[in-house]
Motif scaffolding. Structure first.
Motif, PDB file in Angstrom:
ATOM      1  N   ALA A   1       0.858  -1.177   0.019  1.00 35.18           N
ATOM      2  CA  ALA A   1       0.019   0.029   0.021  1.00 35.18           C
ATOM      3  C   ALA A   1       0.943   1.453  -0.027  1.00 35.18           C
ATOM      4  O   ALA A   1       1.931   1.177   0.499  1.00 35.18           O
ATOM      5  N   ILE A   2       0.242   2.243  -0.618  1.00 35.93           N
ATOM      6  CA  ILE A   2       1.074   3.573  -0.430  1.00 35.93           C
ATOM      7  C   ILE A   2       0.219   4.419   0.676  1.00 35.93           C
ATOM      8  O   ILE A   2      -0.743   4.636   0.778  1.00 35.93           O
ATOM      9  N   ILE A   3       1.416   4.858   1.473  1.00 42.38           N
ATOM     10  CA  ILE A   3       1.120   5.382   2.628  1.00 42.38           C
ATOM     11  C   ILE A   3       1.739   6.776   2.834  1.00 42.38           C
ATOM     12  O   ILE A   3       2.899   6.737   2.901  1.00 42.38           O
ATOM     13  N   GLN A   4       1.114   7.806   3.541  1.00 42.12           N
ATOM     14  CA  GLN A   4       1.717   9.103   3.921  1.00 42.12           C
ATOM     15  C   GLN A   4       2.811   8.437   4.970  1.00 42.12           C
ATOM     16  O   GLN A   4       2.312   7.884   5.919  1.00 42.12           O
ATOM     17  N   SER A   5       4.037   9.166   5.286  1.00 40.23           N
ATOM     18  CA  SER A   5       4.882   8.802   6.215  1.00 40.23           C
ATOM     19  C   SER A   5       4.404   9.244   7.578  1.00 40.23           C
ATOM     20  O   SER A   5       4.855   8.540   8.597  1.00 40.23           O
ATOM     21  N   ASP A   6       3.674  10.125   7.655  1.00 42.07           N
ATOM     22  CA  ASP A   6       3.325  10.611   9.046  1.00 42.07           C
ATOM     23  C   ASP A   6       2.057   9.599   9.740  1.00 42.07           C
ATOM     24  O   ASP A   6       2.300   8.925  10.680  1.00 42.07           O
TER      25      ASP A   6
ATOM     26  N   TYR B  44       8.145   9.902  -3.043  1.00 41.73           N
ATOM     27  CA  TYR B  44       8.058  11.170  -3.505  1.00 41.73           C
ATOM     28  C   TYR B  44       7.416  11.953  -2.436  1.00 41.73           C
ATOM     29  O   TYR B  44       6.645  11.551  -1.596  1.00 41.73           O
ATOM     30  N   ASP B  45       7.975  13.252  -2.111  1.00 43.30           N
ATOM     31  CA  ASP B  45       7.464  14.285  -1.163  1.00 43.30           C
ATOM     32  C   ASP B  45       6.158  14.548  -1.553  1.00 43.30           C
ATOM     33  O   ASP B  45       5.561  14.931  -2.790  1.00 43.30           O
ATOM     34  N   GLU B  46       5.081  14.955  -0.519  1.00 41.10           N
ATOM     35  CA  GLU B  46       3.727  15.387  -0.656  1.00 41.10           C
ATOM     36  C   GLU B  46       3.884  16.359   0.214  1.00 41.10           C
ATOM     37  O   GLU B  46       3.984  16.234   1.393  1.00 41.10           O
ATOM     38  N   LEU B  47       3.230  17.759  -0.135  1.00 37.35           N
ATOM     39  CA  LEU B  47       3.219  18.838   0.642  1.00 37.35           C
ATOM     40  C   LEU B  47       1.784  19.109   1.191  1.00 37.35           C
ATOM     41  O   LEU B  47       0.730  19.134   0.142  1.00 37.35           O
ATOM     42  N   ALA B  48       1.648  19.607   2.348  1.00 36.63           N
ATOM     43  CA  ALA B  48       0.728  20.297   2.799  1.00 36.63           C
ATOM     44  C   ALA B  48       0.427  21.555   1.895  1.00 36.63           C
ATOM     45  O   ALA B  48       1.035  22.457   2.051  1.00 36.63           O
ATOM     46  N   THR B  49      -0.751  21.547   1.086  1.00 31.48           N
ATOM     47  CA  THR B  49      -1.112  22.528   0.323  1.00 31.48           C
ATOM     48  C   THR B  49      -2.649  23.034   0.748  1.00 31.48           C
ATOM     49  O   THR B  49      -3.681  22.282   0.672  1.00 31.48           O
ATOM     50  N   ILE B  50      -2.642  24.353   1.200  1.00 27.98           N
ATOM     51  CA  ILE B  50      -3.777  24.760   1.963  1.00 27.98           C
ATOM     52  C   ILE B  50      -4.473  26.009   1.050  1.00 27.98           C
ATOM     53  O   ILE B  50      -3.803  26.983   0.798  1.00 27.98           O
TER      54      ILE B  50
ATOM     55  N   ALA C 172      -4.834  14.475   9.786  1.00 30.67           N
ATOM     56  CA  ALA C 172      -3.786  14.345  10.568  1.00 30.67           C
ATOM     57  C   ALA C 172      -2.939  15.582  10.321  1.00 30.67           C
ATOM     58  O   ALA C 172      -2.431  16.390  11.103  1.00 30.67           O
ATOM     59  N   THR C 173      -2.786  15.975   9.097  1.00 32.56           N
ATOM     60  CA  THR C 173      -1.764  16.973   8.586  1.00 32.56           C
ATOM     61  C   THR C 173      -2.277  18.518   9.167  1.00 32.56           C
ATOM     62  O   THR C 173      -1.775  19.221   9.624  1.00 32.56           O
ATOM     63  N   PHE C 174      -3.727  18.767   8.966  1.00 39.89           N
ATOM     64  CA  PHE C 174      -4.355  19.864   9.546  1.00 39.89           C
ATOM     65  C   PHE C 174      -4.169  20.024  10.945  1.00 39.89           C
ATOM     66  O   PHE C 174      -3.990  21.070  11.456  1.00 39.89           O
ATOM     67  N   ASN C 175      -4.259  18.974  11.784  1.00 37.53           N
ATOM     68  CA  ASN C 175      -4.355  18.675  13.088  1.00 37.53           C
ATOM     69  C   ASN C 175      -2.884  19.436  13.571  1.00 37.53           C
ATOM     70  O   ASN C 175      -2.568  19.985  14.654  1.00 37.53           O
ATOM     71  N   ALA C 176      -1.780  18.936  12.927  1.00 38.41           N
ATOM     72  CA  ALA C 176      -0.239  19.242  12.972  1.00 38.41           C
ATOM     73  C   ALA C 176      -0.498  20.783  13.131  1.00 38.41           C
ATOM     74  O   ALA C 176       0.415  21.589  13.799  1.00 38.41           O
ATOM     75  N   VAL C 177      -0.922  21.453  11.970  1.00 37.15           N
ATOM     76  CA  VAL C 177      -0.784  22.965  11.821  1.00 37.15           C
ATOM     77  C   VAL C 177      -1.560  23.468  12.851  1.00 37.15           C
ATOM     78  O   VAL C 177      -1.066  24.697  13.473  1.00 37.15           O
TER      79      VAL C 177
ATOM     80  N   HIS D 151       5.920  28.820   1.341  1.00 40.31           N
ATOM     81  CA  HIS D 151       6.339  27.846   2.174  1.00 40.31           C
ATOM     82  C   HIS D 151       5.416  27.054   3.139  1.00 40.31           C
ATOM     83  O   HIS D 151       4.373  27.448   3.379  1.00 40.31           O
ATOM     84  N   THR D 152       6.004  25.736   3.038  1.00 41.15           N
ATOM     85  CA  THR D 152       5.060  24.860   3.739  1.00 41.15           C
ATOM     86  C   THR D 152       5.925  23.672   4.225  1.00 41.15           C
ATOM     87  O   THR D 152       7.062  23.512   4.348  1.00 41.15           O
ATOM     88  N   PHE D 153       5.324  22.485   4.718  1.00 39.85           N
ATOM     89  CA  PHE D 153       6.008  21.186   5.015  1.00 39.85           C
ATOM     90  C   PHE D 153       5.322  20.160   4.412  1.00 39.85           C
ATOM     91  O   PHE D 153       4.238  20.249   3.814  1.00 39.85           O
ATOM     92  N   GLY D 154       5.932  18.862   4.480  1.00 36.99           N
ATOM     93  CA  GLY D 154       5.506  17.733   3.583  1.00 36.99           C
ATOM     94  C   GLY D 154       5.873  16.509   4.367  1.00 36.99           C
ATOM     95  O   GLY D 154       6.712  16.445   5.306  1.00 36.99           O
TER      96      GLY D 154
END
Length: 325
Positions: free
Chosen positions: A90-95, A122-128, A157-162, A253-256
């Protein structure tokens, strides 16, 4: 003369049509099937998983494996699929991979210790995405109507981190919805939500489409917010979306996170060896089909910064190719 067929033949024929088999396929009793859990057909996980399967199936007469793709809601569902053995990879986000392995978040007290990584992709970025001029300051994210993507994806999960980086574990004032990317974009343009969170690799056709749908922009996070997120989490990294990718005025500027191909500990070594070898050998072809893979260095695919162990067969292949640090 009338020939009587067994009652189950119509069912077998329907199954053959669905999975693309011919009558001769049933004669090959040595063929083994495996599946890759992916994501929604409108995203990248699904077509990328299909491309990997295409590479594997090209030589299936030689190695005896046939690969198929399971469309899913995303990373969280994929962890569940691996745990229940409904899928083999399966393909899964690292977080999400980290939290499930460590027993954190929704997996608190239930660590998925048998998860194993195969390769980082590959990298996936938090894109808001926000309406132009509607969110001026990072604190404005608190209390807004936010779309975080489908329930079993990694957007929540990513939004909760923000939100946590802004000083709150959970913002009770926020109204959270869980629509897919295209629906979320439409809702912003119709003023039904204020923010839509996407976790995507760039350049992304979905982002290009969204920015052209109405007057939207990508919100750039302040350095201090990113500094609160990245250093304490090995699965996050700082990142920038170049303005030139989408004709924007400024870089974002963001994180991923990283999209990781994963499996479980008991997956046969010969199958893991086949998938890893096929994927590494097929990188030039995949780069042509997927711009997000351009300039990908095989040494960057080892994912050594992650706590989830490499599958032993994947480690063997990477060591043989001198790709491990």
């Amino acid at each position: 003369m009338n020939i009587a067929f067994p009652w189950h033949w119509p069912l077998m024929l329907a199954l053959a049509i669905q999975v693309g088999l011919t009558p001769n396929s049933f004669a090959n009793s040595n063929e083994h099937f495996f599946t890759i859990g992916s994501g929604q057909p409108t995203g990248i996980y699904y077509p990328l998983a299909r491309a990997i399967c295409d590479l594997v199936n090209r030589d299936r007469a030689e190695h005896g494996y046939r690969c198929s793709v399971d469309p899913t809601q995303g990373s969280v569902e994929n962890v569940t699929g691996l745990r229940s053995r409904q899928m083999d990879f399966a393909i899964i986000q690292s977080d999400v991979l980290h939290r499930s392995y460590a027993g954190e978040g929704r997996w608190r007290g239930l660590p998925q210790n048998n998860l194993r990584r195969i390769l980082s992709l590959y990298d996936e970025l938090a894109t808001i995405l926000v309406r132009e001029g509607h969110v001026r300051h990072r604190e404005d994210l608190l209390g807004l109507r936010v779309n975080v993507g489908p329930p079993a994806s990694g957007g929540r999960a990513t939004f909760n981190a923000v939100v946590a980086a802004l000083g709150r574990e959970q913002d009770a004032r926020a109204t959270v919805s869980e629509y897919d990317v295209r629906a979320g974009t439409k809702l912003i343009c119709e003023d039904e939500v204020d923010v839509s969170v996407m976790i995507v690799g760039h350049p992304s056709p979905l982002v290009s489409e969204a920015l052209g749908f109405c007057d939207l922009e990508i919100l750039s996070l302040a350095p201090e917010v990113i500094d609160r997120i990245v250093p304490s989490h090995s699965y996050y990294r700082r990142a920038t979306v170049p303005a030139a990718l989408y004709g924007l005025s400024n870089d974002t500027h963001t994180f991923g996170v990283t999209a990781v191909l994963a499996t479980i500990e008991g997956t046969p070594d010969d199958l893991v060896n086949l998938v890893v070898t096929t994927l590494l050998d097929g990188l030039p072809e995949l780069e042509v089909r997927f711009p997000i893979l351009h300039d990908l260095d095989a040494r960057e695919m080892t994912g050594e910064q992650l706590i989830v162990p490499l599958h032993s067969a994947s480690r063997t292949v990477l060591e043989e190719r001198n790709l491990l640090p």
